[in-house]
Design a protein around this motif. Structure first.
Motif: not given
Length: 238
Positions: A54-59
């Protein structure tokens, strides 16, 4: 090759089926219930990590792979404001990172076609350009990462285009991307150059997730043993 799948939803399961059919081993299947496997000791068992979350966890997932010395193939979209930081960290730690908004071989050929068409149309001010993208209703981001990549290619080539918007606009400097969410669409992207005389239209339509998953596995096979920052153009020599 030993693969850690970070994200084990529909895409992760499709990637698993293709990877195992090619003789690879899935050493970790990591989802929200098994996030402990993102620790360095566990991740380091893998030759490559494939990240679709998800965009929230990828980084944070990507940085943990760098810490473990594991090359990362990432297909998560919607987090690219942090992409410069990821690239800088990758180079600083001498790791390997490959991001693509779409891993489909057909889409990446479509990217090359889109770029060439935009170059040809740059000197044709009588044409206006518009875009449409269609995906299933579970897709979290709009416009799609693929649509944004296509839009950025066009903006880079067409004089007077300075950005894109996801809502209708009368501002000719903005490229309008019309996003539709319709089940069970796997993904369609349409670029249309319109004039009062004629239209020039190119379209890519995906029939299933398998093209995306197969491309991700191909990217993982390619990046093993490499250091640096890459994209699917490097993998496919486009």
């Amino acid at each position: 090759m030993k693969i850690a799948l970070i994200g084990y939803g529909k895409m992760g399961k499709t990637i698993e089926a293709i990877a195992t059919s090619r003789g690879h081993e899935i050493v970790h299947r990591i989802d929200i219930n098994s996030s402990h496997l993102l620790e360095k000791e566990s991740l380091s068992q893998a030759d490559v990590a494939i990240e679709f979350t998800t965009p929230e966890t990828a980084y944070h997932n990507i940085l943990k792979c760098f810490d473990a010395g594991v090359p990362v193939v990432c297909g998560t979209t919607g987090w690219l404001e942090k992409l410069p930081e990821v690239k800088a960290t990758c180079l600083e730690k001498h790791q390997a990172f490959l991001y693509a908004s779409n891993f489909s071989i057909g889409v990446n050929i479509f990217f090359a076609l889109n770029q060439k068409l935009a170059e040809l149309m740059a000197g044709q001010p009588s044409y206006s350009v518009r875009m449409e993208e269609i995906h299933h209703t579970q897709k979290k981001d709009a416009p799609s990462g693929t649509a944004i990549t296509l839009a950025e290619q066009i903006i880079d080539k067409i004089p007077g285009k300075t950005g894109w918007v996801n809502d209708p606009t009368q501002d000719a400097s903005q490229l309008y991307i019309h996003s539709k969410r319709i089940d069970p669409a796997a993904g369609t992207h349409i670029i249309d150059y319109h004039s009062t005389i004629d239209d020039i239209t190119i379209t890519h339509t995906a029939h299933s997730r398998e093209g995306f998953a197969a491309g991700a596995v191909t990217a993982a096979e390619w990046i093993k043993g490499k250091k640096g920052i890459f994209n699917m153009g490097d993998v496919l020599n486009l």
